[in-house]
Design an enzyme around this catalytic site. Structure first.
Site, PDB file in Angstrom:
ATOM      1  CE  LYS A 181       8.798  -2.217  -7.888  1.00  0.00           C
ATOM      2  NZ  LYS A 181       9.163  -1.935  -6.511  1.00  0.00           N
TER       3      LYS A 181
HETATM    4  C1  LIG Z   1       9.911  -1.098  -5.414  1.00  0.00           C
HETATM    5  C2  LIG Z   1      11.318  -1.289  -4.988  1.00  0.00           C
HETATM    6  C3  LIG Z   1      11.668  -1.522  -3.648  1.00  0.00           C
HETATM    7  C4  LIG Z   1      10.709  -1.352  -2.514  1.00  0.00           C
HETATM    8  O1  LIG Z   1       9.563  -2.118  -2.604  1.00  0.00           O
HETATM    9  P1  LIG Z   1       8.334  -1.868  -1.587  1.00  0.00           P
HETATM   10  O2  LIG Z   1       7.551  -3.132  -1.666  1.00  0.00           O
HETATM   11  O3  LIG Z   1       7.602  -0.688  -2.111  1.00  0.00           O
HETATM   12  O4  LIG Z   1       8.900  -1.632  -0.240  1.00  0.00           O
HETATM   13  C5  LIG Z   1      12.979  -1.835  -3.351  1.00  0.00           C
HETATM   14  N1  LIG Z   1      13.918  -1.892  -4.312  1.00  0.00           N
HETATM   15  C6  LIG Z   1      13.643  -1.635  -5.607  1.00  0.00           C
HETATM   16  C7  LIG Z   1      14.734  -1.735  -6.625  1.00  0.00           C
HETATM   17  C8  LIG Z   1      12.340  -1.298  -5.980  1.00  0.00           C
HETATM   18  O5  LIG Z   1      12.065  -1.006  -7.260  1.00  0.00           O
END
Ligand SMILES: *Cc1c(COP(=O)(O)O)cnc(C)c1O
Length: 373
Positions: A181
């Site tokens: 991210k």
């Molecule tokens: C990555 C992601 C999540 C989950 O994030 P985590 O921190 O891995 O739990 C939720 N929604 C979207 C759209 C994502 O891309």
């Protein structure tokens, strides 16, 4: 030539030192760094409260729990998202109700959202897919129907509309700091809200249901007798991750500027190719530039991914439509044809590397490989 992975975080010496400092301090779980990261992130988003967690998934789940979502309730979600967005609804014992996305953007379609509302609807989770905010109509419709908005800001760490963070359009918004991210700490997440009541509830639920007195353990105030108010969860963020988060937050503007540079190079280079490029950004919107996705007009998406892999470029699909996954087919009886816009994007889309750590030369290699497809 070395392989260019789809998403690879990269940390500088200062970031590494910040984590090492925590290790040397002798207190590696939730403490001062986490409280500081929360404060900085609340300021960054202009929110009253921020709670650091182990993941965005934990945050979305807690948000629904705090809003009282449970058995017999429905929560509206787009089918074009990561599994977590719908999975958390199931974890609460509620039923995810899919509403299709807009054909051009992949964002939750206001008209489809409206049609999906029933007397059982208890929340909606709009996803600011790829870093672009959903239509302002979503929160308007939600307000008209008194449906709380839980923002999935996993792609939207930097997303703003007219200077205001898009998280402010939700009762509670959840962020992801997963490895790929825009703000990456390995594993981690954050929820933000302006509601003191929701923040208090989420805090207690995030740590075994321990009363607030338990949180004083993290400060100089020292141990206090706490009570168990609920069968809570274990979702707190350790200080090592928070220390990295603080450093990443310092770099967020610089990283976004680099993401914008790469984005512009891609847009320019791919102008005359057969692929559909990402949609234009509306006036006043800051796009988080999380994912650069192209769409092929043919049915050759999987071959494209294989070809890029051969050429040393990692790519990925964001996302496979959730309603076609075995679990959701079984649970909801959904099938192909139910959400045509999500399916069209799901079948044709591929994302190419976009991180601030790509060199100009690497960006050039991605452009060359895509242009040769
Ligand atoms: C990555 C992601 C999540 C989950 O994030 P985590 O921190 O891995 O739990 C939720 N929604 C979207 C759209 C994502 O891309």
């Amino acid at each position: 030539m070395s392989f260019i992975p789809f998403g690879k975080p990269s940390f500088d010496e200062e970031e590494i030192a910040a984590v090492a400092d925590v290790l040397r301090s002798g207190w590696v779980t939730t403490a001062a760094r986490t409280l500081e990261f929360q404060k900085l992130f609340a300021e960054y988003t202009g929110s009253q409260y921020a709670l650091a967690l182990s993941s965005c998934t934990a945050g979305l789940f807690l948000a629904l729990k705090c809003l009282g979502v449970g058995e017999g309730d429905e929560v509206i979600v787009p089918p074009l998202t990561f599994a977590a967005t719908a999975n958390v609804v199931v974890h609460c014992g509620a039923r995810p109700v899919f509403a299709d996305v807009e054909a051009a953007t992949g964002l939750l379609d206001p008209a489809a959202f409206m049609r999906a509302i029933t007397p059982k609807t208890r929340a909606v989770i709009p996803v600011h897919l790829y870093g672009l905010p959903v239509s302002t109509e979503i929160s308007k419709i939600a307000a008209q129907h008194e449906i709380p908005v839980v923002g999935d800001c996993a792609h939207a760490t930097e997303t703003r509309r007219d200077g205001i963070h898009v998280a402010k359009e939700a009762r509670i918004a959840a962020f992801s700091f997963y490895a790929t991210k825009n703000l990456a700490v390995g594993e981690g997440g954050m929820i933000v809200t302006d509601s003191e009541e929701l923040f208090e509830k989420a805090s207690v639920l995030s740590l075994h249901g321990m009363s607030r007195a338990a949180f004083d353990r993290y400060s100089e105030k020292g141990f206090k007798r706490y009570e168990i108010l609920e069968a809570g969860y274990k979702f707190n963020m350790p200080d090592m991750n928070a220390a990295l988060g603080i450093e990443q937050l310092k770099r967020i503007d610089r990283h976004l500027a680099r993401r914008n540079e790469i984005w512009k190079r891609y847009d320019e280079a791919f102008k005359d190719l057969r692929f559909l490029r990402p949609p234009a950004v509306p006036k006043g919107v800051v796009h988080a530039r999380h994912l650069y996705t192209l769409r092929t007009p043919g049915s050759d998406r999987d071959q494209i991914i294989a070809k890029l892999q051969q050429d040393g470029i990692g790519s990925a699909v964001h996302f496979g439509a959730l309603h076609l996954e075995p679990f959701y087919r079984n649970l909801l009886g959904t099938r192909r044809g139910d959400f045509p816009n999500a399916e069209a994007i799901s079948d044709s889309t591929f994302s190419i590397p976009l991180t601030p750590y790509l060199s100009d030369e690497e960006v050039g290699r991605v452009i060359q490989a895509v242009s040769a497809l």
